[in-house]
Design a protein around this motif. Structure first.
Motif, short mmCIF file in Angstrom:
data_model
loop_
_atom_site.label_atom_id
_atom_site.label_comp_id
_atom_site.label_asym_id
_atom_site.label_seq_id
_atom_site.Cartn_x
_atom_site.Cartn_y
_atom_site.Cartn_z
N ALA A 274 10.82 13.87 12.30
CA ALA A 274 9.81 12.87 12.60
C ALA A 274 8.96 12.60 11.36
CB ALA A 274 8.92 13.33 13.75
N LEU A 275 8.84 11.34 11.00
CA LEU A 275 8.12 10.95 9.79
C LEU A 275 6.83 10.25 10.18
CD1 LEU A 275 9.57 9.50 6.56
CD2 LEU A 275 7.60 8.38 7.61
N ALA A 276 5.71 10.82 9.73
CA ALA A 276 4.39 10.22 9.92
C ALA A 276 3.90 9.74 8.56
CB ALA A 276 3.41 11.22 10.51
N LEU A 277 3.35 8.54 8.50
CA LEU A 277 2.93 7.99 7.21
C LEU A 277 1.55 7.36 7.31
CD1 LEU A 277 4.63 4.56 6.50
CD2 LEU A 277 4.86 5.70 8.70
N ASP A 278 0.90 7.27 6.16
CA ASP A 278 -0.34 6.52 6.08
C ASP A 278 0.00 5.05 5.84
OD1 ASP A 278 -1.93 8.75 6.38
OD2 ASP A 278 -2.24 9.05 4.23
N PRO A 279 -0.63 4.14 6.57
CA PRO A 279 -0.35 2.72 6.34
C PRO A 279 -0.73 2.30 4.92
CG PRO A 279 -1.59 3.06 8.38
CD PRO A 279 -1.62 4.35 7.64
N ALA A 280 -0.09 1.26 4.44
CA ALA A 280 -0.51 0.67 3.17
C ALA A 280 -1.99 0.34 3.23
CB ALA A 280 0.30 -0.59 2.90
N HIS A 281 -2.69 0.57 2.14
CA HIS A 281 -4.12 0.28 2.00
C HIS A 281 -5.02 1.31 2.68
CE1 HIS A 281 -3.11 -3.82 0.56
NE2 HIS A 281 -2.16 -3.73 1.48
N GLY B 101 -2.46 0.76 -2.33
CA GLY B 101 -2.66 -0.60 -1.85
C GLY B 101 -4.11 -1.02 -1.93
N GLU B 102 -4.34 -2.13 -2.56
CA GLU B 102 -5.67 -2.73 -2.64
C GLU B 102 -5.62 -4.10 -1.97
OE1 GLU B 102 -8.39 -1.38 -3.77
OE2 GLU B 102 -7.49 0.46 -4.60
N PRO B 103 -6.73 -4.49 -1.31
CA PRO B 103 -7.99 -3.76 -1.13
C PRO B 103 -7.82 -2.64 -0.10
CG PRO B 103 -8.04 -5.82 0.10
CD PRO B 103 -6.75 -5.83 -0.67
N ARG B 104 -8.74 -1.69 -0.15
CA ARG B 104 -8.68 -0.55 0.75
C ARG B 104 -9.15 -0.94 2.15
NH1 ARG B 104 -5.14 2.42 -0.57
NH2 ARG B 104 -6.02 4.15 0.64
N ASP B 105 -8.68 -0.16 3.14
CA ASP B 105 -9.10 -0.27 4.53
C ASP B 105 -8.63 -1.55 5.22
OD1 ASP B 105 -10.50 2.20 4.44
OD2 ASP B 105 -12.24 1.21 3.57
N LEU B 106 -7.60 -2.18 4.66
CA LEU B 106 -7.04 -3.37 5.29
C LEU B 106 -6.16 -2.98 6.48
CD1 LEU B 106 -6.43 -6.44 5.31
CD2 LEU B 106 -4.51 -5.94 3.76
N GLU B 107 -6.41 -3.57 7.63
CA GLU B 107 -5.55 -3.41 8.80
C GLU B 107 -4.87 -4.75 9.04
OE1 GLU B 107 -3.95 -1.22 12.21
OE2 GLU B 107 -5.02 -0.58 10.41
#
Length: 304
Positions: free
Chosen positions: A61-68, A74-80
């Motif tokens: 099972a692979l868990a990842l942090d989303p881009a940004h 990834g910039e800008p930060r905190d983009l959903e």
């Protein structure tokens, strides 16, 4: 076993953790599942709770942090951005299909909360995904439209003005996903059980993580308001579907959303309602998470 992986995503890299069964080195090629996690969460939170349990049952099972977000670039930060969240899943599959010990023909996805909607939206058009599991799924587009007191079109007008101001000042606005404390919630008049349980998960030692900022880039809200996680699901998402819901119906909309998904999907296989559980209790309460994982393990064993 835990392997830290880098997922190339065009010009940036995503941070990911691959949870493996302890006997992975000696076993046949493994089934694998990509975790699509809730908005604002990072891989060490809900993703790790479910991924580690799946690995204990023999599923990589692979868990990842989303881009940004989180430790991903990834910039800008905190983009959903819901569309980028879906692409993250496909880039993760790119890596899994070339990872030794993983069977590229037996890859599924597990989406939780908003990640459930992202998983469904991605599976419609990425048919390398062979099975779709969801836990308390949320269609984040519907959720954001429902949060707009004057309607989504008026909200988009306000966001247009805000982005014009950002361009003028060169200062991007960030807003809270949740109140930072229970005291802040009470001052805002938010005392319902779902909000308080969300805060006690995300904003305390129980589930908090230093890489989860609880901030969202405001300009991304225009994408969320125009997003429908289930668009064309009835025509395109032919994979087997598992839906797991919390039995206590709260204000997240996940129960109704899950039932809608169940009716829309061309190939619904299993529906489970966990009595007594609330939405956020499905994130880490062992009684409820273990019950969900037991059902998911059976689903993936039969469909991957």
């Amino acid at each position: 076993m835990l392997q830290h992986l880098t997922v190339p995503r065009g010009p940036i890299n995503l941070a990911a953790d691959l949870h493996l069964p302890d006997n992975a080195d000696s076993s046949a090629p493994l089934r694998a599942v990509v975790l699509s996690t809730p908005g604002s969460s990072v891989k060490e939170q809900i993703g790790a709770d479910y991924a580690s349990r799946l690995a204990a049952h023999g599923i990589a099972a692979l868990a990842l942090d989303p881009a940004h977000q989180g430790q991903s670039e990834g910039e800008p930060r905190d983009l959903e951005d819901p569309y980028r969240r879906g692409e993250d899943i496909s880039y993760a599959i790119d890596v899994l299909t070339t990872t030794p010990g993983i069977d590229p023909q037996r890859i599924g996805v597990l989406g939780i909360c908003a990640g459930g909607g992202y998983a469904v939206h991605t599976a419609r058009t990425d048919h390398r995904i062979k099975a779709v599991g969801t836990v308390v799924p949320v269609n984040i587009g519907n959720a954001f439209r429902s949060f707009s007191p004057d309607g989504p079109a008026a909200a988009l007008d306000a966001l247009a003005d805000a982005r014009t101001e950002e361009a003028r000042t060169n200062d991007m606005t960030r807003v809270n996903w949740l109140p930072d404390t229970l005291e802040d919630a009470a001052e805002a008049g938010l005392t319902d059980i779902d909000t308080t349980q969300a805060i006690t998960y995300y904003r305390t030692e129980r589930g908090g993580n230093e890489h989860s900022t609880n901030r969202r880039l405001l300009r991304g809200d225009s994408h969320l308001l125009g997003y429908d996680a289930f668009h064309l699901t009835d025509q395109l998402m032919t994979q087997p579907l598992q839906v797991i819901l919390a039995g206590r119906i709260g204000n997240t909309g996940s129960y109704d959303t899950g039932m809608q998904l169940w009716k829309l999907a061309p190939n619904p296989v299993d529906l489970m309602v966990i009595d007594g559980a609330g939405h956020y209790e499905m994130y880490d309460e062992p009684e409820y998470v273990d019950a969900a994982v037991e059902r998911l393990v059976n689903f993936y064993a039969n469909n991957l």
